[in-house]
Design an enzyme around this catalytic site. Structure first.
Site, mmCIF file in Angstrom:
data_model
loop_
_atom_site.group_PDB
_atom_site.id
_atom_site.type_symbol
_atom_site.label_atom_id
_atom_site.label_comp_id
_atom_site.label_asym_id
_atom_site.label_seq_id
_atom_site.Cartn_x
_atom_site.Cartn_y
_atom_site.Cartn_z
ATOM 1 N N SER A 70 -15.953 -36.126 -44.244
ATOM 2 C CA SER A 70 -17.613 -36.144 -44.545
ATOM 3 C C SER A 70 -18.062 -34.751 -44.573
ATOM 4 C CB SER A 70 -18.311 -36.987 -43.434
ATOM 5 O OG SER A 70 -18.213 -38.402 -43.933
ATOM 6 N N LYS A 218 -22.509 -30.160 -40.371
ATOM 7 C CA LYS A 218 -22.192 -31.391 -40.597
ATOM 8 C C LYS A 218 -20.562 -31.588 -40.249
ATOM 9 C CE LYS A 218 -22.309 -35.194 -43.028
ATOM 10 N NZ LYS A 218 -21.421 -35.635 -41.850
ATOM 11 N N THR A 219 -20.657 -32.907 -39.846
ATOM 12 C CA THR A 219 -19.373 -33.333 -39.228
ATOM 13 C C THR A 219 -18.411 -34.023 -40.197
ATOM 14 O OG1 THR A 219 -20.416 -35.555 -38.527
ATOM 15 C CG2 THR A 219 -20.487 -33.902 -36.959
ATOM 16 N N GLY A 220 -17.293 -34.130 -40.194
ATOM 17 C CA GLY A 220 -16.461 -35.142 -40.584
ATOM 18 C C GLY A 220 -15.205 -35.618 -40.131
#
Length: 280
Positions: A70, A218-220
């Site tokens: 993501s 932003k995470t993933g």
């Protein structure tokens, strides 16, 4: 040939743009935070004012590439806004009525409703951004991947699977070094998108704002071909008007709860580095 040369130049700017033996400090003391959470990984932070990196696990940081998961919402948002598929951060996409689950079997309650772009970005709602990608289309998305040299450490990133899942299925892979280069260029609005486009994405990346610091990321979360869980956090922290850019990459057991693990590691490392006090 001229266009190819331009694309290669842009790609090189995103890949390994400043990391060399002369400006890197290796900090193996950060290993304990990965060990405490039963994961492996890498972390790098760039002090923009001094042009210096602090990195744990350098080879993984600059040479190992993984699915973006993501974190690709950064690029998906940029392309969506630039092309008009996303009008602004308030644009709503209606829920399609399909009840989705998180890894581990919990219902993704926050995903299963109508969402704005800002809401979808912050809760990392995959269905919203799958629809954005479908509206953008494969050819247009490929054009922008080529233009910014995205995930090109080991050759051009080609969308050879579904337009709504290529960032999740290990068909394209990106290094932590490339991730850091991308968010640095976004912060300074140096990517080949309009300033309005970059400004909107920067605003939705902002997660914590205090009198002492601003933290944006932003995470993933995805899964490698071998089934292991792969986590990211990429972004920047700003103190006293100085920006520091970071990329965290972690890998663990398939059933690990990646949500708290990656954030705990990030905040522990930043605390050890002296952040959150407004003294940097």
């Amino acid at each position: 040939m001229r266009r190819l040369g331009r694309l290669i130049t842009v790609a090189l700017l995103l890949y390994f743009y400043a990391c060399s033996s002369n400006n890197v400090t290796i900090d193996d003391s950060l290993k304990k935070y990965f060990d405490d959470n039963q994961v492996t990984g890498t972390f790098g932070i760039f002090n923009n004012a001094q042009g210096q990196f602090t990195i744990y696990n350098l080879s993984r940081f600059k040479d190992s590439a993984y699915l973006p998961a993501s974190t690709f919402k950064i690029v998906n948002s940029l392309v969506g806004i630039e092309t008009g598929r996303i009008t602004n951060e308030r644009m709503v996409i209606k829920w399609d009525g399909v009840v989705r689950m998180f890894p581990g079997g919990d219902t993704a309650k926050d995903w299963n409703k109508d969402l704005t772009m800002a809401e979808a970005f912050k809760i990392s709602a995959v269905p919203y951004y799958q629809e954005v990608a479908r509206r953008i289309g494969k050819d247009t998305m490929q054009h922008w991947l080529d233009t910014i040299g995205y995930a090109s450490r080991y050759g051009r990133a080609i969308i050879n699977t579904r337009i709504d899942s290529f960032w999740l299925d290990n068909s394209i892979k990106i290094t932590a070094d490339e991730q850091l280069g991308l968010v640095k260029k976004l912060y300074f609005e140096q990517l080949p998108f309009q300033k309005r486009t970059q400004g909107i994405v920067k605003s939705v990346m902002l997660r914590d704002t205090t009198s002492k610091y601003k933290l944006a990321y932003k995470t993933g979360w995805g899964f490698k071909e071998d089934g292991k869980a792969l986590g990211w956090i990429v972004g920047w922290i700003e103190e006293n008007k100085h920006a520091y850019f970071f990329a965290l990459n972690v890998e663990g057991a398939h059933d690990i709860n990646m949500v708290p693990v990656r954030l705990n590691i990030l905040k522990d490392i930043l605390t050890q580095q002296g952040f959150f006090q407004g003294k940097k």
